[in-house]
Design an enzyme around this catalytic site. Sequence first.
Site, PDB file in Angstrom:
ATOM      1  N   HIS A   9     -28.403 -41.217 -17.433  1.00  0.00           N
ATOM      2  CA  HIS A   9     -29.368 -41.497 -18.479  1.00  0.00           C
ATOM      3  C   HIS A   9     -29.178 -40.193 -19.379  1.00  0.00           C
ATOM      4  O   HIS A   9     -29.356 -40.205 -20.581  1.00  0.00           O
ATOM      5  CB  HIS A   9     -30.608 -41.836 -18.101  1.00  0.00           C
ATOM      6  CG  HIS A   9     -31.285 -40.850 -17.185  1.00  0.00           C
ATOM      7  ND1 HIS A   9     -31.116 -41.018 -15.800  1.00  0.00           N
ATOM      8  CD2 HIS A   9     -32.049 -39.836 -17.277  1.00  0.00           C
ATOM      9  CE1 HIS A   9     -31.583 -40.001 -15.257  1.00  0.00           C
ATOM     10  NE2 HIS A   9     -32.352 -39.434 -16.232  1.00  0.00           N
ATOM     11  N   CYS A  65     -23.601 -35.652 -17.275  1.00  0.00           N
ATOM     12  CA  CYS A  65     -25.124 -35.812 -16.674  1.00  0.00           C
ATOM     13  C   CYS A  65     -25.838 -34.563 -17.470  1.00  0.00           C
ATOM     14  O   CYS A  65     -25.284 -33.822 -18.067  1.00  0.00           O
ATOM     15  CB  CYS A  65     -25.282 -36.119 -15.506  1.00  0.00           C
ATOM     16  SG  CYS A  65     -24.942 -34.623 -14.279  1.00  0.00           S
ATOM     17  N   GLY A  66     -26.894 -34.564 -17.074  1.00  0.00           N
ATOM     18  CA  GLY A  66     -27.645 -33.485 -17.560  1.00  0.00           C
ATOM     19  C   GLY A  66     -27.071 -31.974 -17.377  1.00  0.00           C
ATOM     20  O   GLY A  66     -26.737 -31.309 -18.414  1.00  0.00           O
ATOM     21  N   GLY A  70     -24.452 -32.907 -10.611  1.00  0.00           N
ATOM     22  CA  GLY A  70     -24.648 -34.159  -9.812  1.00  0.00           C
ATOM     23  C   GLY A  70     -23.433 -34.920  -9.915  1.00  0.00           C
ATOM     24  O   GLY A  70     -22.754 -35.433  -8.607  1.00  0.00           O
ATOM     25  N   HIS A  98      -4.486 -24.832 -13.927  1.00  0.00           N
ATOM     26  CA  HIS A  98      -4.608 -24.345 -12.819  1.00  0.00           C
ATOM     27  C   HIS A  98      -4.876 -25.296 -11.549  1.00  0.00           C
ATOM     28  O   HIS A  98      -4.459 -24.925 -10.465  1.00  0.00           O
ATOM     29  CB  HIS A  98      -5.446 -23.006 -12.581  1.00  0.00           C
ATOM     30  CG  HIS A  98      -5.008 -21.803 -13.457  1.00  0.00           C
ATOM     31  ND1 HIS A  98      -5.603 -20.863 -13.668  1.00  0.00           N
ATOM     32  CD2 HIS A  98      -4.069 -21.754 -14.491  1.00  0.00           C
ATOM     33  CE1 HIS A  98      -4.945 -20.042 -14.443  1.00  0.00           C
ATOM     34  NE2 HIS A  98      -4.205 -20.575 -15.031  1.00  0.00           N
ATOM     35  N   ARG A 132       3.208 -21.862  -8.998  1.00  0.00           N
ATOM     36  CA  ARG A 132       2.302 -21.212  -8.046  1.00  0.00           C
ATOM     37  C   ARG A 132       0.939 -21.938  -7.831  1.00  0.00           C
ATOM     38  O   ARG A 132       0.389 -21.969  -6.647  1.00  0.00           O
ATOM     39  CB  ARG A 132       1.956 -19.857  -8.289  1.00  0.00           C
ATOM     40  CG  ARG A 132       0.968 -19.640  -9.340  1.00  0.00           C
ATOM     41  CD  ARG A 132       0.854 -18.112  -9.644  1.00  0.00           C
ATOM     42  NE  ARG A 132      -0.396 -17.661 -10.501  1.00  0.00           N
ATOM     43  CZ  ARG A 132      -0.319 -17.713 -11.922  1.00  0.00           C
ATOM     44  NH1 ARG A 132       0.691 -18.098 -12.480  1.00  0.00           N
ATOM     45  NH2 ARG A 132      -1.323 -17.384 -12.576  1.00  0.00           N
ATOM     46  N   ARG A 136      -1.509 -24.227  -4.350  1.00  0.00           N
ATOM     47  CA  ARG A 136      -2.967 -24.151  -4.168  1.00  0.00           C
ATOM     48  C   ARG A 136      -3.503 -25.385  -4.241  1.00  0.00           C
ATOM     49  O   ARG A 136      -4.474 -25.751  -3.173  1.00  0.00           O
ATOM     50  CB  ARG A 136      -3.568 -23.307  -5.051  1.00  0.00           C
ATOM     51  CG  ARG A 136      -3.130 -21.867  -5.018  1.00  0.00           C
ATOM     52  CD  ARG A 136      -3.420 -20.841  -6.052  1.00  0.00           C
ATOM     53  NE  ARG A 136      -2.799 -19.706  -5.855  1.00  0.00           N
ATOM     54  CZ  ARG A 136      -2.322 -18.791  -6.955  1.00  0.00           C
ATOM     55  NH1 ARG A 136      -2.942 -19.199  -8.212  1.00  0.00           N
ATOM     56  NH2 ARG A 136      -1.638 -17.714  -6.704  1.00  0.00           N
TER      57      ARG A 136
END
Length: 142
Positions: A9, A65-66, A70, A98, A132, A136
């Site tokens: 919301h 979201c705000g 979350g 990256h 590189r 990772r």
Amino acid sequence: MKLALGSDHAGFTHKEMLRSWLQEQGYEVQDFGTHSADSMDYPDVAHPLSAAVAAGEPARGILLCGSANGVCITANKHAGVRAALAWLPEIAALARQHNDANVVCIPARYVSEEQTREIASIFLNTAFEGGRHQNRVGKINC
């Protein structure tokens, strides 16, 4: 390019603006909701969107979201999803270059609609550098 889009919301207004703008840019947008500004639980949108991105259809997603915390935490519970919280275009660029992020999480309460469009544009138009960074990224999944 097909793209997943979702918000709770707090991000609803930005999501609606972004959906229209992305469609004007030629993106096919799959809207995972929410479909109103009524209070709702962000995992109810973040989980289905993330499952779709993890399955590769569509290849990328945008969550709002705000604070974006979350939805980012929720999205990253899905194997194969690399969700990044971006409040600046530079953060979105680095997340792609990256980290090969495939979901960007935007904090709607802390960025303007113009900044939201810029973050989304950078996220969608920046390539993964590989090299590189590939090694990772290969170590992320458990």
